[in-house]
Design an enzyme around this catalytic site. Sequence first.
Site, mmCIF file in Angstrom:
data_model
loop_
_atom_site.group_PDB
_atom_site.id
_atom_site.type_symbol
_atom_site.label_atom_id
_atom_site.label_comp_id
_atom_site.label_asym_id
_atom_site.label_seq_id
_atom_site.Cartn_x
_atom_site.Cartn_y
_atom_site.Cartn_z
ATOM 1 N N TYR A 1 0.790 -1.158 0.103
ATOM 2 C CA TYR A 1 0.122 -0.062 -0.042
ATOM 3 C C TYR A 1 0.928 1.362 -0.042
ATOM 4 C CZ TYR A 1 -4.194 -2.514 1.154
ATOM 5 O OH TYR A 1 -5.281 -3.151 1.304
ATOM 6 N N TYR B 1 -0.705 -9.764 0.264
ATOM 7 C CA TYR B 1 0.542 -9.239 1.187
ATOM 8 C C TYR B 1 0.499 -10.057 2.490
ATOM 9 C CZ TYR B 1 -3.514 -6.261 2.682
ATOM 10 O OH TYR B 1 -4.674 -5.652 3.236
ATOM 11 N N ARG C 1 -3.007 -11.983 3.254
ATOM 12 C CA ARG C 1 -4.425 -11.573 3.017
ATOM 13 C C ARG C 1 -4.295 -12.061 1.246
ATOM 14 N NH1 ARG C 1 -7.804 -8.090 4.213
ATOM 15 N NH2 ARG C 1 -8.875 -10.037 3.659
ATOM 16 N N HIS D 1 -7.286 -8.387 -2.880
ATOM 17 C CA HIS D 1 -8.603 -7.913 -2.550
ATOM 18 C C HIS D 1 -8.563 -6.247 -2.757
ATOM 19 C CE1 HIS D 1 -6.228 -7.253 1.288
ATOM 20 N NE2 HIS D 1 -7.084 -5.989 1.276
ATOM 21 N N HIS E 1 -10.593 -2.920 -1.338
ATOM 22 C CA HIS E 1 -11.565 -2.539 -0.600
ATOM 23 C C HIS E 1 -12.830 -1.492 -1.287
ATOM 24 C CE1 HIS E 1 -9.102 -3.552 3.155
ATOM 25 N NE2 HIS E 1 -8.098 -3.311 2.206
HETATM 26 FE FE LIG Z 1 -6.089 -4.363 2.299
#
Ligand SMILES: [Fe+3]
Lengths: 240, 188
Positions: free
Chosen positions: A108, A147, A157, A160, A162
């Site tokens: 991110y 990640y 995870r 995905h 959000h």
């Molecule tokens: Fe996330």
Amino acid sequence: MTLPHPVAGYRPAPDGAHPPLDFPEYRSTGLRAPAQAPIVVRHRLTEVTGPLLAGERLGPSDHDLTTQHAGEPLGQRIVVFGRVLDSDGRAVPDTLVEIWQANAAGRYAHARDNWPAPLDPNFTGGGRVVTDATGNYSFTTIKPGAYPWGNHHNAWRPAHIHFSLFGRAFTQRLVTQMYFPDDPLFAQDPIFNSVPDPKARQRMVAAFDLEATRPEWALAFRFDIVLRGREQTPFEEPHE
Amino acid sequence: MSESAGRLGLTPSQTVGPFLSIGLDWADGPDVVPAGTPGEIRIGGVLYDGAGEPVTDGLIETWQADPDGHFDHPEDPRGAAASSLPGFRGFGRAATDGEGRWEIRTVKPGALPGEAPHIDVSVFARGLLDRVVTRIYFPDEAANVTDPLLAEVPADRAATLVARPDGPGRLRFDIRLQGDGETVFLAV
Ligand SMILES: [Fe+3]
């Protein structure tokens, strides 16, 4: 005092459609899930209204996360599109949809994300669109990477995106995550598996859509989103 | 409540996660009204977890009527129409900072038919698999005594829904997700 205005509320979610707040497998719920049961309240005017934030919040590149910088981001270009409906199948038009995601390497663009995957100077990962009159929306982006996170040993995870939606009323507000089909990481992910009903869980998984693919440009995934529908009967407040 | 045939299943809620600011941070998010609006008040506080630690990756959203008790929405009995207060948005959004603090700039909403003035609040954070919802009521407001929602709240917890005076033009509303002094949350 003015008499209360009769209001038709929104139907409660069926059991198993939403995750419980207390879900120990997802460790961060431990100190954040309220211990007391919530007070069940009838829907009155504040709950059946909500911000109708349409086009005024949109910037020119908000719908295309691959065009927000001087160069193109790395990764597999994809179109993510679908329809926002209520549970009675009615389109939810003119509603703001906001998304955020990791880059193709699973990182991110956020000061607190410090796992050692590369940042991409051409990718921020935030987008916004408004549904059209029939509830349709579409983004262009790149496929986010998986990640790791510290929840449990070797926790990853699944890839995905959000999603945040307003709907037409405070009661319809929804924040969710869109997943990709056949991800081998589903089985070990407590956030995905926090949704009790397995059928409901699958509603967070987008469908690959060959028809919608843009030849020699981008793969396409369809993600329809269903918000709460309306009760039929207006509720009249008792008064004397 | 059973799902009748033909009804579509709902999309489940998921946590906003720790990086929500990439998608949800708005520069003017806290401005329910523009700076300089007559009667402007700041409402804010700290979001705490069950250990009494500030939650530094949360998001508070607010929704309220304008000072006339009106919503610019088709459900308003008077119909959808822009507020008589210029720039009134009704909606506020404030991420918590490094000390768990959040704050919005707003005006006191008008009373609604049968209800005391209030602001609906959603709380999102990493570790919250669904939003939690609460309400801000106003101190020294006579109508609180007859408010139908406050009447349903156990008397020893109702104070968690009432903001406290915090100096001129300011109200304090701390939110405790869990434990001692836990805020009353609402299933809407
Ligand atoms: Fe996330």
